[in-house]
Design an enzyme around this catalytic site. Structure first.
Site, PDB file in Angstrom:
ATOM      1  N   LEU A 131      31.176  34.411  21.693  1.00 11.76           N
ATOM      2  CA  LEU A 131      31.477  34.060  23.083  1.00 11.76           C
ATOM      3  C   LEU A 131      31.365  35.282  23.986  1.00 11.76           C
ATOM      4  O   LEU A 131      30.996  35.203  25.152  1.00 11.76           O
ATOM      5  CB  LEU A 131      32.892  33.476  23.177  1.00 11.76           C
ATOM      6  CG  LEU A 131      33.079  32.102  22.545  1.00 11.76           C
ATOM      7  CD1 LEU A 131      34.542  31.753  22.427  1.00 11.76           C
ATOM      8  CD2 LEU A 131      32.330  31.048  23.341  1.00 11.76           C
ATOM      9  N   LYS A 158      35.716  45.582  24.182  1.00  9.00           N
ATOM     10  CA  LYS A 158      35.647  47.014  23.847  1.00  9.00           C
ATOM     11  C   LYS A 158      35.813  47.244  22.345  1.00  9.00           C
ATOM     12  O   LYS A 158      35.125  48.038  21.736  1.00  9.00           O
ATOM     13  CB  LYS A 158      36.768  47.778  24.570  1.00  9.00           C
ATOM     14  CG  LYS A 158      36.586  47.881  26.076  1.00  9.00           C
ATOM     15  CD  LYS A 158      37.685  48.728  26.727  1.00  9.00           C
ATOM     16  CE  LYS A 158      39.034  48.014  26.792  1.00  9.00           C
ATOM     17  NZ  LYS A 158      39.026  46.872  27.736  1.00  9.00           N
ATOM     18  N   PHE A 159      36.728  46.521  21.733  1.00  4.86           N
ATOM     19  CA  PHE A 159      37.077  46.832  20.330  1.00  4.86           C
ATOM     20  C   PHE A 159      36.650  45.744  19.365  1.00  4.86           C
ATOM     21  O   PHE A 159      37.101  45.714  18.234  1.00  4.86           O
ATOM     22  CB  PHE A 159      38.595  47.074  20.221  1.00  4.86           C
ATOM     23  CG  PHE A 159      39.050  48.200  21.100  1.00  4.86           C
ATOM     24  CD1 PHE A 159      39.751  47.934  22.267  1.00  4.86           C
ATOM     25  CD2 PHE A 159      38.700  49.495  20.812  1.00  4.86           C
ATOM     26  CE1 PHE A 159      40.130  48.968  23.103  1.00  4.86           C
ATOM     27  CE2 PHE A 159      39.089  50.535  21.641  1.00  4.86           C
ATOM     28  CZ  PHE A 159      39.805  50.274  22.791  1.00  4.86           C
ATOM     29  N   GLY A 160      35.818  44.845  19.789  1.00  6.25           N
ATOM     30  CA  GLY A 160      35.397  43.795  18.861  1.00  6.25           C
ATOM     31  C   GLY A 160      34.857  42.612  19.649  1.00  6.25           C
ATOM     32  O   GLY A 160      34.722  42.680  20.865  1.00  6.25           O
ATOM     33  N   SER A 161      34.577  41.546  18.936  1.00  6.03           N
ATOM     34  CA  SER A 161      33.947  40.389  19.582  1.00  6.03           C
ATOM     35  C   SER A 161      34.803  39.150  19.451  1.00  6.03           C
ATOM     36  O   SER A 161      35.700  39.080  18.607  1.00  6.03           O
ATOM     37  CB  SER A 161      32.586  40.142  18.903  1.00  6.03           C
ATOM     38  OG  SER A 161      31.773  41.285  19.103  1.00  6.03           O
ATOM     39  N   VAL A 162      34.503  38.168  20.306  1.00  3.56           N
ATOM     40  CA  VAL A 162      35.203  36.880  20.276  1.00  3.56           C
ATOM     41  C   VAL A 162      34.201  35.797  19.889  1.00  3.56           C
ATOM     42  O   VAL A 162      33.113  35.732  20.456  1.00  3.56           O
ATOM     43  CB  VAL A 162      35.817  36.557  21.648  1.00  3.56           C
ATOM     44  CG1 VAL A 162      36.525  35.202  21.626  1.00  3.56           C
ATOM     45  CG2 VAL A 162      36.811  37.648  22.065  1.00  3.56           C
ATOM     46  N   ASP A 215      47.392  43.581  34.707  1.00  2.00           N
ATOM     47  CA  ASP A 215      45.930  43.663  34.763  1.00  2.00           C
ATOM     48  C   ASP A 215      45.322  42.346  35.230  1.00  2.00           C
ATOM     49  O   ASP A 215      44.344  41.863  34.665  1.00  2.00           O
ATOM     50  CB  ASP A 215      45.372  44.045  33.375  1.00  2.00           C
ATOM     51  CG  ASP A 215      44.002  44.692  33.504  1.00  2.00           C
ATOM     52  OD1 ASP A 215      43.331  44.898  32.483  1.00  2.00           O
ATOM     53  OD2 ASP A 215      43.579  44.957  34.649  1.00  2.00           O
TER      54      ASP A 215
HETATM   55  C1  LIG Z   1      39.375  34.067  24.152  1.00  2.00           C
HETATM   56  C2  LIG Z   1      38.660  32.847  24.642  1.00  2.00           C
HETATM   57  C3  LIG Z   1      37.399  32.742  25.185  1.00  2.00           C
HETATM   58  C4  LIG Z   1      37.209  31.401  25.481  1.00  2.00           C
HETATM   59  N1  LIG Z   1      36.115  30.747  26.025  1.00  2.00           N
HETATM   60  C5  LIG Z   1      34.948  31.340  26.477  1.00  2.00           C
HETATM   61  N2  LIG Z   1      34.856  32.693  26.486  1.00  2.00           N
HETATM   62  C6  LIG Z   1      33.715  33.263  26.955  1.00  2.00           C
HETATM   63  C7  LIG Z   1      33.644  34.730  26.938  1.00  2.00           C
HETATM   64  C8  LIG Z   1      34.565  35.455  26.248  1.00  2.00           C
HETATM   65  C9  LIG Z   1      34.552  36.938  26.218  1.00  2.00           C
HETATM   66  C10 LIG Z   1      35.310  37.595  25.250  1.00  2.00           C
HETATM   67  C11 LIG Z   1      35.301  38.990  25.160  1.00  2.00           C
HETATM   68  C12 LIG Z   1      34.558  39.756  26.052  1.00  2.00           C
HETATM   69  C13 LIG Z   1      33.810  39.090  27.030  1.00  2.00           C
HETATM   70  C14 LIG Z   1      33.793  37.700  27.115  1.00  2.00           C
HETATM   71  N3  LIG Z   1      32.679  32.558  27.432  1.00  2.00           N
HETATM   72  C15 LIG Z   1      32.721  31.189  27.430  1.00  2.00           C
HETATM   73  C16 LIG Z   1      31.635  30.460  27.931  1.00  2.00           C
HETATM   74  C17 LIG Z   1      31.674  29.060  27.912  1.00  2.00           C
HETATM   75  N4  LIG Z   1      30.590  28.322  28.375  1.00  2.00           N
HETATM   76  C18 LIG Z   1      30.678  26.864  28.477  1.00  2.00           C
HETATM   77  C19 LIG Z   1      30.806  26.518  29.930  1.00  2.00           C
HETATM   78  N5  LIG Z   1      29.646  27.038  30.708  1.00  2.00           N
HETATM   79  C20 LIG Z   1      29.812  26.688  32.077  1.00  2.00           C
HETATM   80  C21 LIG Z   1      29.629  28.527  30.588  1.00  2.00           C
HETATM   81  C22 LIG Z   1      29.494  28.950  29.144  1.00  2.00           C
HETATM   82  C23 LIG Z   1      32.808  28.400  27.399  1.00  2.00           C
HETATM   83  C24 LIG Z   1      33.892  29.124  26.938  1.00  2.00           C
HETATM   84  C25 LIG Z   1      33.862  30.530  26.940  1.00  2.00           C
HETATM   85  N6  LIG Z   1      38.314  30.750  25.127  1.00  2.00           N
HETATM   86  N7  LIG Z   1      39.202  31.616  24.619  1.00  2.00           N
END
Ligand SMILES: Cc1cc(Nc2nc(/C=C/c3ccccc3)nc3cc(N4CCN(C)CC4)ccc23)n[nH]1
Length: 278
Positions: free
Chosen positions: A17, A21-25, A134
């Site tokens: 997703l 900084k310290f890892g990925s989701v 933050d």
């Molecule tokens: C912790 C968490 C994330 C999360 N959901 C989503 N996170 C991130 C991006 C996450 C991320 C994590 C670390 C560093 C940068 C970005 N991007 C997402 C993108 C999503 N989509 C589906 C909906 N679209 C409109 C945009 C793309 C859906 C859920 C997302 N739920 N719980």
């Protein structure tokens, strides 16, 4: 839950997703019972070299105990010899800052509803003696009903505190008392809410400038302007939040009752009720 102890073998890992900084989701699915989550995977080596283990422990301690519709849940965590895994709530409509970038700026009703939700979440945090410290669009996700969810409690602390935060990321949200290194309190989140409201309506924060010294100066002198399209109600609220004296900032329960916020929350609720009945 067999044995109650979670481990990686309980999960099917999906698409990444995002990368922090310290890892990925990663999107992940817990098996038995089936449950969609976001799995944040951190490398112990990177945490150690940046000596942020204590910050992670605080994030786990704080976010693990908070339960609120506008705060991203941390269900549990576990580790193996190289990594730490945080099992987080999945917010299925993605990142707020991307939606703001895509739209440029939000209309009054959207901004008012979002500010109500953030004030409600922060009021809850403060009732638990937690300062987030933050609040900014990058740390807010969007749930399945379009509702906001504060994530990333990496900088949160128990009030009051004068823990310095090494400057990483934007200064645009720093209140004057943090710039001066004075001990700060929950009022820093109220200042940040004012910055957030301005950024929702204008598309950029009020004190943004090309270098940090100019941003500091602008904050300390409260030097910002409203574009013509910012309505009187919004100006009234922002002016009551961006107050140099921390204790004079509008309390969060009063933010939730402010005529500009209350009006838009009621009209958004009515709109959603109409949509639901069609
Ligand atoms: C912790 C968490 C994330 C999360 N959901 C989503 N996170 C991130 C991006 C996450 C991320 C994590 C670390 C560093 C940068 C970005 N991007 C997402 C993108 C999503 N989509 C589906 C909906 N679209 C409109 C945009 C793309 C859906 C859920 C997302 N739920 N719980």
């Amino acid at each position: 839950k067999k044995g109650g102890k979670f481990s990686l073998k309980n999960f099917d890992i999906g698409r990444p997703l995002g990368k922090g900084k310290f890892g990925s989701v990663y999107l992940a699915r817990h098996r038995d019972p089936e449950y969609i989550v976001a799995l944040k995977i951190l490398f112990k080596s990177q945490l150690k070299s940046a000596s942020v283990e204590h910050q992670l422990l605080r994030e786990i301690e704080i976010q693990g105990h908070l339960r609120h519709p506008h705060i991203l849940r941390m269900y549990t965590y576990f580790w193996d010899e190289k990594k730490i895994y945080l099992v987080l709530e999945y917010a299925e409509k993605g990142e707020l800052y991307k939606r703001l970038q895509a739209k440029g700026r939000f209309d009054d009703r959207t901004a008012g509803t979002y500010i109500y939700q953030m004030a409600d979440a922060l009021h809850y945090c403060h009732s638990k003696n937690v300062i987030h410290r933050d609040i900014k669009p990058e740390n807010i996700l969007i749930g399945s009903d379009g509702e906001l969810k504060i994530s990333d409690f990496g900088w949160s602390v128990h009030a009051p505190s004068n823990k310095r935060r090494t400057m990483c990321g934007t200064l645009d949200y720093l209140p004057p008392e943090m710039i001066n290194g004075h001990s700060h309190s929950k009022h820093v989140d109220i200042w940040a809410l004012g910055i957030l409201c301005y950024e929702f309506l204008v598309g950029k924060p009020p004190f943004e400038s090309e270098d940090s010294t100019k941003t500091y100066e602008a904050v300390k002198k409260l030097r910002y302007v409203f574009p013509h399209y910012v309505t009187g109600g919004a100006r009234d609220l922002i002016t009551k939040l961006l107050v140099l004296e921390p204790t004079q900032r509008l309390p969060l329960d009063k933010v939730m009752e402010h005529f500009w916020v209350k009006g838009h929350v009621d009209s958004k609720k009515a709109e959603m009720k109409r949509e639901a009945s069609q």
